[in-house]
Design a protein around this motif. Structure first.
Motif, short mmCIF file in Angstrom:
data_model
loop_
_atom_site.label_atom_id
_atom_site.label_comp_id
_atom_site.label_asym_id
_atom_site.label_seq_id
_atom_site.Cartn_x
_atom_site.Cartn_y
_atom_site.Cartn_z
N SER A 120 6.51 -8.18 -9.21
CA SER A 120 7.45 -7.78 -8.25
C SER A 120 7.72 -6.24 -8.45
O SER A 120 8.80 -5.85 -8.71
N PRO A 121 6.68 -5.58 -8.06
CA PRO A 121 6.95 -4.16 -8.17
C PRO A 121 7.80 -3.43 -7.18
O PRO A 121 7.79 -3.79 -6.13
N SER A 122 8.56 -2.42 -7.53
CA SER A 122 9.12 -1.48 -6.61
C SER A 122 8.28 -0.70 -5.51
O SER A 122 7.25 -0.76 -6.01
N GLU A 123 8.79 -0.29 -4.78
CA GLU A 123 7.76 0.66 -3.76
C GLU A 123 7.26 1.64 -4.64
O GLU A 123 6.33 2.01 -4.32
N GLU A 124 8.04 2.59 -5.45
CA GLU A 124 7.76 3.57 -6.34
C GLU A 124 6.57 2.93 -7.27
O GLU A 124 5.57 3.68 -7.05
N GLU A 125 6.70 1.82 -7.73
CA GLU A 125 5.58 1.52 -8.71
C GLU A 125 4.27 0.99 -7.79
O GLU A 125 3.29 1.09 -8.47
N ILE A 126 4.43 0.61 -6.66
CA ILE A 126 3.22 0.29 -5.85
C ILE A 126 2.77 1.46 -5.58
O ILE A 126 1.42 1.63 -5.61
N ARG A 127 3.56 2.49 -5.23
CA ARG A 127 2.71 4.08 -4.61
C ARG A 127 2.14 4.57 -6.05
O ARG A 127 0.97 5.09 -6.15
N GLN A 128 2.69 4.32 -7.23
CA GLN A 128 2.18 4.83 -8.36
C GLN A 128 0.95 4.18 -8.74
O GLN A 128 -0.13 4.48 -8.97
N GLY A 129 0.90 2.71 -8.46
CA GLY A 129 -0.21 1.81 -8.94
C GLY A 129 -1.32 1.88 -7.97
O GLY A 129 -2.31 2.02 -8.35
N MET A 130 -1.05 2.39 -6.82
CA MET A 130 -2.17 2.70 -5.87
C MET A 130 -2.51 4.22 -5.87
O MET A 130 -3.53 4.69 -4.84
N ALA A 131 -2.29 5.13 -6.65
CA ALA A 131 -2.39 6.68 -6.53
C ALA A 131 -3.78 6.91 -6.75
O ALA A 131 -4.11 8.02 -6.17
N GLY A 132 -4.45 6.35 -7.17
CA GLY A 132 -5.96 6.42 -7.38
C GLY A 132 -6.93 6.06 -6.33
O GLY A 132 -8.22 6.30 -6.27
N ASN A 133 -6.28 5.52 -5.25
CA ASN A 133 -7.00 5.13 -3.87
C ASN A 133 -6.56 6.00 -2.71
O ASN A 133 -5.37 5.96 -2.36
N LEU A 134 -7.52 6.62 -2.18
CA LEU A 134 -7.45 7.65 -1.04
C LEU A 134 -7.58 6.95 0.35
O LEU A 134 -8.81 6.10 0.10
N CYS A 135 -6.78 6.90 1.25
CA CYS A 135 -7.07 6.57 2.61
C CYS A 135 -6.69 7.86 3.32
O CYS A 135 -6.10 8.52 3.45
N ARG A 136 -7.94 7.90 4.30
CA ARG A 136 -8.09 8.96 5.27
C ARG A 136 -7.29 8.70 6.73
O ARG A 136 -7.16 9.49 7.47
N CYS A 137 -7.08 7.33 6.92
CA CYS A 137 -6.79 7.03 8.08
C CYS A 137 -5.20 6.62 8.24
O CYS A 137 -4.77 6.57 9.41
N THR A 138 -4.57 6.44 7.05
CA THR A 138 -3.15 5.91 7.53
C THR A 138 -2.30 6.54 6.58
O THR A 138 -2.64 7.49 5.81
N GLY A 139 -0.83 6.38 6.65
CA GLY A 139 0.08 7.27 6.07
C GLY A 139 0.36 6.25 4.67
O GLY A 139 1.55 6.68 4.22
#
Length: 154
Positions: A120-139
């Motif tokens: 049950s991660p917070s939005e900040e924890e999700i953003r931190q956990g996904m930080a190593g993945n770059l997407c050029r198409c979305t925000g």
């Protein structure tokens, strides 16, 4: 000089002969034939090549296949089961978190590792956990929403 290695990929054992310089992403794509894992930057910065190695997300472009001999690997193909899409995959579809799709396999596998550690991660924890993945198409907004939905699905 080639070396024999043993990899378990998506529950299937593969005995392979590899060059010492071959990366895990190349072995997965070219020798095993699973093309869901993408080659992006070849420097470990974009996350497109993310797979789970013994349950942990890794950049498969940065690992030599000989160094993961005996490892258990999960690729995006390993998440889909006989009942259909994995809840994370379905959440990405439901939330329009996929545009061109190039980064999606790595995003989903990183999200799976995150949810395996923190259900049950917070939005900040999700953003931190996904930080190593770059997407050029979305925000990233819909990607975060997808991970939040998948977390609620359990």
């Amino acid at each position: 000089m080639k070396k024999q290695i043993l990899l378990t990929v998506n529950g299937e054992t593969h005995e392979l002969e590899v060059e010492p310089r071959e990366t895990l992403v190349d072995v997965i794509r070219e020798k095993i034939g699973l093309t869901g894992t993408k080659k992006g930057c070849d420097t470990g910065d974009c996350g497109a090549c993310t797979v789970l190695l013994n349950g942990k997300p890794v950049s498969s472009c940065m690992l030599l296949a000989v160094d993961v001999d005996g490892g258990e690997i999960t690729t995006i193909e390993g998440l889909t089961g006989p009942g259909g899409l994995h809840p994370l995959q379905q959440a990405f579809v439901n939330n329009h978190a996929i545009q061109c799709g190039f980064c999606t396999p790595g995003m989903i596998l990183s999200a799976k590792a995150l949810l395996d550690e923190n259900a049950s991660p917070s939005e900040e924890e999700i953003r931190q956990g996904m930080a190593g993945n770059l997407c050029r198409c979305t925000g990233y907004v819909n990607i975060v929403k997808a991970v939040q939905e998948a977390a609620k699905m359990g």
